[in-house]
Design a protein around this motif. Structure first.
Motif, PDB file in Angstrom:
ATOM      1  N   GLY A 176       0.801  -1.646   0.166  1.00  0.00           N
ATOM      2  CA  GLY A 176       0.004  -0.230   0.033  1.00  0.00           C
ATOM      3  C   GLY A 176       0.595   0.983   0.322  1.00  0.00           C
ATOM      4  O   GLY A 176       0.630   2.323  -0.888  1.00  0.00           O
ATOM      5  N   PHE A 177       1.930   1.471   1.214  1.00  0.00           N
ATOM      6  CA  PHE A 177       2.240   2.522   0.940  1.00  0.00           C
ATOM      7  C   PHE A 177       3.178   2.827  -0.113  1.00  0.00           C
ATOM      8  O   PHE A 177       4.500   3.939  -0.362  1.00  0.00           O
ATOM      9  CB  PHE A 177       3.321   2.895   2.070  1.00  0.00           C
ATOM     10  N   ALA A 178       4.527   1.556   0.138  1.00  0.00           N
ATOM     11  CA  ALA A 178       5.919   1.362  -1.256  1.00  0.00           C
ATOM     12  C   ALA A 178       5.149   1.432  -2.653  1.00  0.00           C
ATOM     13  O   ALA A 178       6.708   1.894  -3.445  1.00  0.00           O
ATOM     14  CB  ALA A 178       6.227   1.156  -0.202  1.00  0.00           C
ATOM     15  N   PHE A 179       4.618   0.694  -2.652  1.00  0.00           N
ATOM     16  CA  PHE A 179       3.517   0.731  -4.343  1.00  0.00           C
ATOM     17  C   PHE A 179       2.977   1.373  -4.482  1.00  0.00           C
ATOM     18  O   PHE A 179       2.475   2.082  -5.738  1.00  0.00           O
ATOM     19  CB  PHE A 179       3.497  -1.226  -4.385  1.00  0.00           C
ATOM     20  N   ALA A 180       1.607   0.637  -4.329  1.00  0.00           N
ATOM     21  CA  ALA A 180       0.179   1.443  -4.902  1.00  0.00           C
ATOM     22  C   ALA A 180      -0.091   2.107  -4.299  1.00  0.00           C
ATOM     23  O   ALA A 180       0.296   3.168  -5.580  1.00  0.00           O
ATOM     24  CB  ALA A 180      -1.039   0.050  -4.429  1.00  0.00           C
ATOM     25  N   GLY A 181       0.150   3.259  -3.859  1.00  0.00           N
ATOM     26  CA  GLY A 181       0.126   4.363  -3.057  1.00  0.00           C
ATOM     27  C   GLY A 181       0.725   5.126  -4.050  1.00  0.00           C
ATOM     28  O   GLY A 181       0.275   6.597  -5.161  1.00  0.00           O
ATOM     29  N   PRO A 182       1.475   5.168  -4.051  1.00  0.00           N
ATOM     30  CA  PRO A 182       3.166   6.088  -4.705  1.00  0.00           C
ATOM     31  C   PRO A 182       2.433   6.129  -6.080  1.00  0.00           C
ATOM     32  O   PRO A 182       2.649   6.948  -6.768  1.00  0.00           O
ATOM     33  CB  PRO A 182       4.708   5.737  -4.518  1.00  0.00           C
ATOM     34  N   LEU A 183       2.143   5.478  -6.650  1.00  0.00           N
ATOM     35  CA  LEU A 183       2.268   4.720  -8.832  1.00  0.00           C
ATOM     36  C   LEU A 183       0.777   5.252  -8.797  1.00  0.00           C
ATOM     37  O   LEU A 183       0.690   6.003 -10.143  1.00  0.00           O
ATOM     38  CB  LEU A 183       2.461   2.919  -8.147  1.00  0.00           C
ATOM     39  N   LEU A 184       0.678   4.835  -7.766  1.00  0.00           N
ATOM     40  CA  LEU A 184      -1.239   5.590  -8.364  1.00  0.00           C
ATOM     41  C   LEU A 184      -1.745   7.367  -7.684  1.00  0.00           C
ATOM     42  O   LEU A 184      -2.073   8.298  -9.096  1.00  0.00           O
ATOM     43  CB  LEU A 184      -2.323   5.372  -7.787  1.00  0.00           C
ATOM     44  N   VAL A 185      -0.861   7.555  -7.168  1.00  0.00           N
ATOM     45  CA  VAL A 185      -0.596   9.336  -6.604  1.00  0.00           C
ATOM     46  C   VAL A 185       0.305  10.535  -7.988  1.00  0.00           C
ATOM     47  O   VAL A 185      -0.302  10.780  -8.432  1.00  0.00           O
ATOM     48  CB  VAL A 185      -0.007   9.709  -5.259  1.00  0.00           C
ATOM     49  N   VAL A 186       0.962   9.355  -8.394  1.00  0.00           N
ATOM     50  CA  VAL A 186       1.707   9.613  -9.772  1.00  0.00           C
ATOM     51  C   VAL A 186       0.830   9.658 -10.796  1.00  0.00           C
ATOM     52  O   VAL A 186       0.781  11.189 -11.643  1.00  0.00           O
ATOM     53  CB  VAL A 186       3.385   9.147 -10.374  1.00  0.00           C
ATOM     54  N   VAL A 187      -0.123   8.747 -10.970  1.00  0.00           N
ATOM     55  CA  VAL A 187      -0.039   7.892 -12.294  1.00  0.00           C
ATOM     56  C   VAL A 187      -2.020   9.231 -12.434  1.00  0.00           C
ATOM     57  O   VAL A 187      -2.029   9.873 -13.653  1.00  0.00           O
ATOM     58  CB  VAL A 187      -1.340   6.813 -12.356  1.00  0.00           C
ATOM     59  N   PHE A 188      -2.453   9.177 -11.226  1.00  0.00           N
ATOM     60  CA  PHE A 188      -4.184  10.126 -11.517  1.00  0.00           C
ATOM     61  C   PHE A 188      -3.933  10.758 -10.012  1.00  0.00           C
ATOM     62  O   PHE A 188      -4.804  11.500 -10.305  1.00  0.00           O
ATOM     63  CB  PHE A 188      -4.872   9.037 -10.698  1.00  0.00           C
ATOM     64  N   GLY A 189      -2.885  11.160  -8.968  1.00  0.00           N
ATOM     65  CA  GLY A 189      -2.955  11.761  -7.883  1.00  0.00           C
ATOM     66  C   GLY A 189      -3.764  11.860  -6.909  1.00  0.00           C
ATOM     67  O   GLY A 189      -4.073  10.632  -7.089  1.00  0.00           O
TER      68      GLY A 189
END
Length: 444
Positions: A176-189
């Motif tokens: 959640g904190f190290a993979f999915a969260g950062p990836l989705l924040v960069v792509v979608f906000g």
């Protein structure tokens, strides 16, 4: 806790180890055919991963909006303070209600609040207020999930089921904190990520409805019930008395508290450190990803260190974690001096973050294993209550203090000071006495 074998000299350990994989497989297969267990496991995984995704997204949203480390500290405080104050009393509530509804209601409320967070956008006061509500509804969820496991899993499969849940809890940070969260924040906000988390909470609520009813078990007489409200405090005080003067129990608790302090400070000041090396706050994932990978690698690497005592691994790991936090701060300070060439230090930051994650993973698991080895079996619940209270309180204080101090000095200075302090604590612990004796040595 991950399934790490204790390092001791039990004569039977080697003979039994060859059969452990057979036993594990025989227990896992029926569990994965148990639909109630799978539903409960999905709920735990969805809410834990979602919670870490939301924490990452809100951290980026708050810092990007305010450029204030104090605001990030306030964000963490609004979530952690209710947990610290109310967690000891969560069991009182859980023991009096149907466990299924104790999971359905909080998840439904959290889903609604998370939708509000996604719509709040850059309104930090509303975001903090809604975060308090999410924390309050989360207090009862973990004990409810833990109490539900024995209701849906046969006794002979209970140990394996708890191991799977603990592994899921450990992995949820990395996912959640190290993979999915950062990836989705960069792509979608960040706001879209919060919407995704709301969908996870809705899915968890729907799946909870499919769990079997779990009404409260028969309670003692009314005059005994009246003491339930203060029982958690009594047990907590009993736990402090159980560890008082016991060096072998105190040491791993100190280690875990110190590691939590460093992790809390890095969590608050991470976006500020990202800026000093030429990154936008939303690109903090460049540092978080190797950190999460390092945690997983560190935990898995423990199996190669079976001949070293868990206590010694924990203390040396803590020393390394503090030193690597200091190194990260130095690199960030160098980046701030380099100006437009700040990103040139990025490869070194990534390497240090990976090593810091590995050191943290080894420290956390080894310290908890050392604590289990040292504590008396009849005091485990009380000692773990003390552990949870101390670690949560230390992480909260470190997180709350770090932000305002960093706003008056700088984030690298605060991280460097905390890293050096923790490394010094670890060095002091390693010099207090030699490695803990193994079982065979202590009884010979």
């Amino acid at each position: 806790m991950l399934d790490i074998q204790p390092v001791d000299a039990h004569a039977a350990h080697g003979a039994a180890h060859a059969d452990s994989h057979v036993v594990a497989k025989s227990a896992v297969t029926p569990l994965f055919r148990n639909r109630s267990f799978l539903r409960l496991w999905f709920v735990a995984a969805a809410t834990q991963v979602g919670g870490h995704m939301a924490l990452y997204a809100m951290t980026i949203l708050v810092f990007s909006t305010t450029r204030s480390n104090t605001a990030v500290s306030a964000l963490l405080m609004t979530y952690m303070l209710p947990q610290v104050l109310l967690s000891p009393f969560a069991g009182v509530i859980i023991d009096r209600v149907d466990l299924r509804w104790a999971m359905i209601a909080p998840n439904a409320v959290r889903a609604a609040l998370m939708v509000g967070l996604a719509l709040a956008g850059v309104s930090v006061p509303i975001l903090l207020l809604l975060n308090v509500g999410i924390s309050l509804t989360s207090v009862t969820l973990m004990p409810a999930e833990g109490s539900m496991v024995p209701r849906v899993v046969p006794t002979d499969h209970l140990e394996m089921a708890l191991g799977i849940f603990n592994l899921t809890f450990q992995a949820s940070f990395a996912v959640g904190f190290a993979f999915a969260g950062p990836l989705l924040v960069v792509v979608f906000g960040p706001s879209v990520v919060l919407g995704v988390v709301a969908a996870l909470y809705v899915a968890a609520t729907v799946v909870c409805i499919g769990l079997p009813p779990a009404p409260p078990e028969v309670r003692p007489a009314d005059h005994l019930r009246r003491s339930d409200a203060i029982q958690p405090i009594r047990e907590l005080l009993d736990g402090f008395r159980a560890i008082s003067g016991n060096l072998e129990i105190e040491r791993p608790i100190i280690v875990q508290a110190a590691a939590a302090a460093v992790a809390g400070v890095l969590g608050v000041l991470g976006p500020a450190l990202a800026i000093t090396i030429g990154l936008e706050p939303s690109h903090f994932a460049v540092v978080v990803l190797p950190l999460g990978v390092g945690v997983v690698v560190g935990v898995l690497g423990l199996r190669r260190l079976r001949r070293i005592s868990h206590r010694r691994i924990a203390e040396v790991g803590l020393m390394a974690f503090g030193a690597l936090a200091f190194a990260l701060a130095i690199m960030a300070a160098v980046g701030s001096v380099l100006g437009e060439f700040a990103t040139s230090v990025l490869p070194f930051v990534i390497g240090a973050a990976f090593a810091a994650g590995a050191a943290y993973g080894m420290t956390a698991v080894s310290a908890q294993t050392a604590l289990l080895e040292a504590m008396p079996s009849d005091a485990r619940g009380r000692v773990f209550g003390v552990l949870a209270s101390i670690v949560s309180a230390v992480a909260l204080v470190a997180s709350v203090v770090a932000g305002p101090v960093a706003d008056h000095v700088s984030a690298p200075v605060v991280v460097a000071a905390v890293g050096l302090a923790v490394a010094a604590v670890a060095a002091w612990l390693t010099r207090r006495s030699g490695p803990r004796a193994t079982v065979s040595e202590s009884t010979s």
